[in-house]
Design a protein around this motif. Structure first.
Motif: not given
Length: 118
Positions: A52-58, A83-93
């Protein structure tokens, strides 16, 4: 054929199938474009047998590009999700490889925007 021999053959067959059964769900759920590209668990999770290891955006950005690159790719959309007001959220969101994708923007802006995540 004796009962012992039948049992032994059945047991060998079941033991031989266990690795395939253990990988079947992940393989089945991996998107076709990743499977065709030869992407394997290790490429994203950096583990041979992730649980269940999450994947990093990198990991995503190694192939798909960083946030500025993704903003450019999706700039033609009516609302640019990268290009969201939330900034750079994790890709897996939003982009989930073993589950259906989620459009994070719609958690707050339900009904305002119409687009889907891949």
């Amino acid at each position: 054929m004796t009962h012992a021999r039948c049992f032994a053959l059945l047991l060998c067959g079941l033991l031989g199938a266990i690795p395939a059964l253990a990988q079947a769900p992940a393989t089945r759920k991996l998107p076709e474009h990743h499977a065709k590209a030869g992407v394997h668990c290790f490429n994203c999770h950096h583990e041979e047998k992730p649980t269940q290891k999450a994947v990093a955006s990198d990991s995503c950005m190694a192939c798909h590009g960083d946030y500025p690159a993704m903003k450019e790719v999706t700039k033609h959309l009516p609302v640019n999700p990268h290009d969201s007001h939330l900034g750079e959220i994790s890709c897996t969101e939003c982009h989930r490889q073993h589950q259906p994708p989620v459009v994070k923007c719609l958690e707050c802006h339900k009904g305002k925007f119409k687009f889907t995540a891949k």
